[in-house]
Design an enzyme around this catalytic site. Structure first.
Site, PDB file in Angstrom:
ATOM      1  N   PRO A 174       0.855  -1.188   0.000  1.00 44.68           N
ATOM      2  CA  PRO A 174       0.000   0.000   0.000  1.00 44.68           C
ATOM      3  C   PRO A 174       0.889   1.235   0.000  1.00 44.68           C
ATOM      4  O   PRO A 174       1.818   1.328   0.803  1.00 44.68           O
ATOM      5  CB  PRO A 174      -0.761  -0.126   1.329  1.00 44.68           C
ATOM      6  CG  PRO A 174       0.121  -0.937   2.219  1.00 44.68           C
ATOM      7  CD  PRO A 174       0.919  -1.845   1.319  1.00 44.68           C
ATOM      8  N   MET A 175       0.613   2.162  -0.904  1.00 43.66           N
ATOM      9  CA  MET A 175       1.401   3.402  -0.919  1.00 43.66           C
ATOM     10  C   MET A 175       0.483   4.591  -1.188  1.00 43.66           C
ATOM     11  O   MET A 175      -0.149   4.674  -2.250  1.00 43.66           O
ATOM     12  CB  MET A 175       2.512   3.320  -1.978  1.00 43.66           C
ATOM     13  CG  MET A 175       3.651   2.400  -1.572  1.00 43.66           C
ATOM     14  SD  MET A 175       5.003   2.395  -2.757  1.00 43.66           S
ATOM     15  CE  MET A 175       4.329   1.367  -4.051  1.00 43.66           C
ATOM     16  N   GLN A 212      -6.858  -0.773   3.196  1.00 44.22           N
ATOM     17  CA  GLN A 212      -6.218  -0.410   4.465  1.00 44.22           C
ATOM     18  C   GLN A 212      -6.884   0.811   5.086  1.00 44.22           C
ATOM     19  O   GLN A 212      -7.119   1.799   4.393  1.00 44.22           O
ATOM     20  CB  GLN A 212      -4.737  -0.111   4.243  1.00 44.22           C
ATOM     21  CG  GLN A 212      -3.992   0.094   5.549  1.00 44.22           C
ATOM     22  CD  GLN A 212      -2.548   0.524   5.350  1.00 44.22           C
ATOM     23  OE1 GLN A 212      -2.276   1.646   4.939  1.00 44.22           O
ATOM     24  NE2 GLN A 212      -1.621  -0.365   5.639  1.00 44.22           N
ATOM     25  N   CYS A 234       2.192   4.056   9.765  1.00 40.71           N
ATOM     26  CA  CYS A 234       2.462   5.350   9.133  1.00 40.71           C
ATOM     27  C   CYS A 234       3.245   6.262  10.080  1.00 40.71           C
ATOM     28  O   CYS A 234       2.818   6.512  11.212  1.00 40.71           O
ATOM     29  CB  CYS A 234       1.159   6.029   8.707  1.00 40.71           C
ATOM     30  SG  CYS A 234       1.481   7.570   7.861  1.00 40.71           S
ATOM     31  N   LYS A 269      -0.580  -3.943   9.422  1.00 41.38           N
ATOM     32  CA  LYS A 269       0.744  -3.604   8.898  1.00 41.38           C
ATOM     33  C   LYS A 269       1.412  -2.650   9.879  1.00 41.38           C
ATOM     34  O   LYS A 269       0.803  -1.655  10.291  1.00 41.38           O
ATOM     35  CB  LYS A 269       0.626  -2.971   7.510  1.00 41.38           C
ATOM     36  CG  LYS A 269       1.969  -2.665   6.862  1.00 41.38           C
ATOM     37  CD  LYS A 269       1.797  -2.414   5.375  1.00 41.38           C
ATOM     38  CE  LYS A 269       3.099  -2.089   4.671  1.00 41.38           C
ATOM     39  NZ  LYS A 269       3.620  -0.753   5.021  1.00 41.38           N
ATOM     40  N   GLY A 300       9.970  -4.145   2.969  1.00 41.77           N
ATOM     41  CA  GLY A 300      11.130  -3.272   3.127  1.00 41.77           C
ATOM     42  C   GLY A 300      12.320  -3.735   2.313  1.00 41.77           C
ATOM     43  O   GLY A 300      12.869  -4.811   2.546  1.00 41.77           O
ATOM     44  N   GLY A 338       7.258  -2.433  -2.624  1.00 39.69           N
ATOM     45  CA  GLY A 338       6.731  -1.079  -2.667  1.00 39.69           C
ATOM     46  C   GLY A 338       7.426  -0.230  -3.701  1.00 39.69           C
ATOM     47  O   GLY A 338       7.099  -0.266  -4.895  1.00 39.69           O
TER      48      GLY A 338
END
Ligand SMILES: Cc1cc2nc3c(=O)[nH]c(=O)nc-3n(C[C@H](O)[C@H](O)[C@H](O)COP(=O)(O)O)c2cc1C
Length: 353
Positions: free
Chosen positions: A24-25, A78, A108, A147, A209, A232
């Site tokens: 998710p971005m 999300q 976040c 997450k 990551g 990502g």
């Protein structure tokens, strides 16, 4: 020995057809991005984080994030917020919108989000975090995933104490991005922590990551025991990274790059409208055309063009063969009538009726 990245696995009752997950971005994971990710082999795609307050206030732009298209399943949507009751209410709407999984953001690091008590700060409030997960899990039939980052401070190991509590509260999967919130994107993701988390919980763990290549994906899966890797930044303007990680690699031709960009542009206009899409797309030109694919001045020129029509013409002039590739891609797109759009959400979502 190489690990089969196409192996299926499960999040609760949802079958995930592959071990590469598209991250998710915010500002990136629009529907066009997610559908493209699925096309290139991602087993699961995720929406960007959606504000629970925005859902509760029936904010039009926020509700737009709940649009689900027929060809993006399985899809996680999300949500982020800090109040268990509000999160539960939002989760019910996400379920009605047609998501397969509800993902909760405890990662976040951005101040605008953390100052409201949401995102990564919840790793400092394990009690509340567990209450949020329990409230959401109670509210919906869908599996709930979480997450998170490693913690708020550098070197924190909070994820290892909070993670198991969240599983007890009902999380069916944990995704770990093992950087601290303070780190933002500096340094590197410390997947030794992912290994520790995998040992502590019975549910699948997704490693997020710095997964940028097949070799890295294989190494992280092998050393951590994670069920899947999440990709990502490497996939921004670069769906070919997903294919490469899956073992179908190969650098795209210039025509393929331009055709995918043009399709992405057209889909994004349909999704966001011309005006919003024009600004939104600017960062994607560099992402698609970079990586040595096109000269820098060309990318810079595109950003200065005032309309998307002009960008299209300029791209087609640079790679005329892209037109044919684009036509083929468009022909393969599902009929828009197959889409589940906002109209199918319960009428209460519009507030008035
Ligand atoms: C532009 C951008 C936006 C992001 N937005 C979100 C988000 O909305 N929700 C979330 O959980 N993570 C978000 N992330 C974090 C990514 O999902 C991922 O965990 C992180 O980028 C590390 O993976 P990578 O090295 O493959 O990029 C974002 C990352 C970037 C670069």
């Amino acid at each position: 020995m190489s690990i089969d990245l196409r192996e299926h696995w499960w999040i609760g009752g949802v079958e995930i057809p592959g071990r590469v997950v598209l991250a998710p971005m915010a500002g990136v994971s629009v529907q066009a991005f997610r559908r493209q990710g699925r096309r290139y082999g991602a087993g699961l795609v995720c929406s960007e984080m959606v504000s629970v307050a925005g859902i509760q206030h029936r904010n039009e732009r926020t509700l737009g994030y709940l649009r689900v298209s027929a060809d993006e399943h399985p899809l996680a949507i999300q949500i982020f917020g800090s109040d268990p009751g509000g999160m539960a209410e939002a989760a019910r709407m996400v379920e009605a919108a047609g998501a397969d999984i509800i993902d909760i953001n405890f990662g976040c690091p951005v101040r605008k989000v953390t100052k409201t008590g949401a995102g990564a700060t919840l790793l400092d409030e394990p009690e509340r975090a567990a209450r949020i997960v329990a409230a959401v899990a109670d509210a919906v039939d869908l599996p709930v995933s979480v997450k998170m980052r490693r913690g708020t401070e550098n070197g924190s190991r909070a994820a290892l104490s909070v993670g198991p509590r969240l599983v007890e509260a009902g999380a069916r999967t944990l995704t770990l991005h093992p950087r601290s919130a303070k780190q933002m994107y500096t340094g590197s993701a410390d997947h030794a922590l992912t290994t520790e988390l995998v040992e502590l919980v019975e549910v699948p763990v997704i490693a997020s990551g710095d997964i940028t290549s097949r070799a890295k994906a294989q190494a992280v899966l092998a050393t951590t025991g994670a069920a899947a890797v999440m990709v990502g930044r490497a996939a921004q303007g670069n769906p070919w990274a997903i294919a490469e990680i899956l073992g179908d690699g190969g650098e795209p031709t210039r025509e393929e790059v331009v055709a995918e960009l043009l399709l992405f542009m057209r889909e994004t206009v349909r999704e966001l409208g011309e005006q919003r899409a024009t600004g939104f797309l600017k960062k994607f030109y560099g992402w698609y055309l970079g990586r040595g694919r096109f000269p820098r001045p060309f990318k810079q020129e595109l950003v200065t063009l005032p309309t998307l029509d002009e960008v299209e013409l300029r791209l087609l002039a640079a790679a005329p063969g892209a037109r044919e590739v684009l036509e083929r891609l468009e022909a393969e797109q599902p009929d828009p009538q197959d889409e589940v759009l906002l109209d199918s959400l319960p009428i209460s979502i519009y507030g008035g009726g």
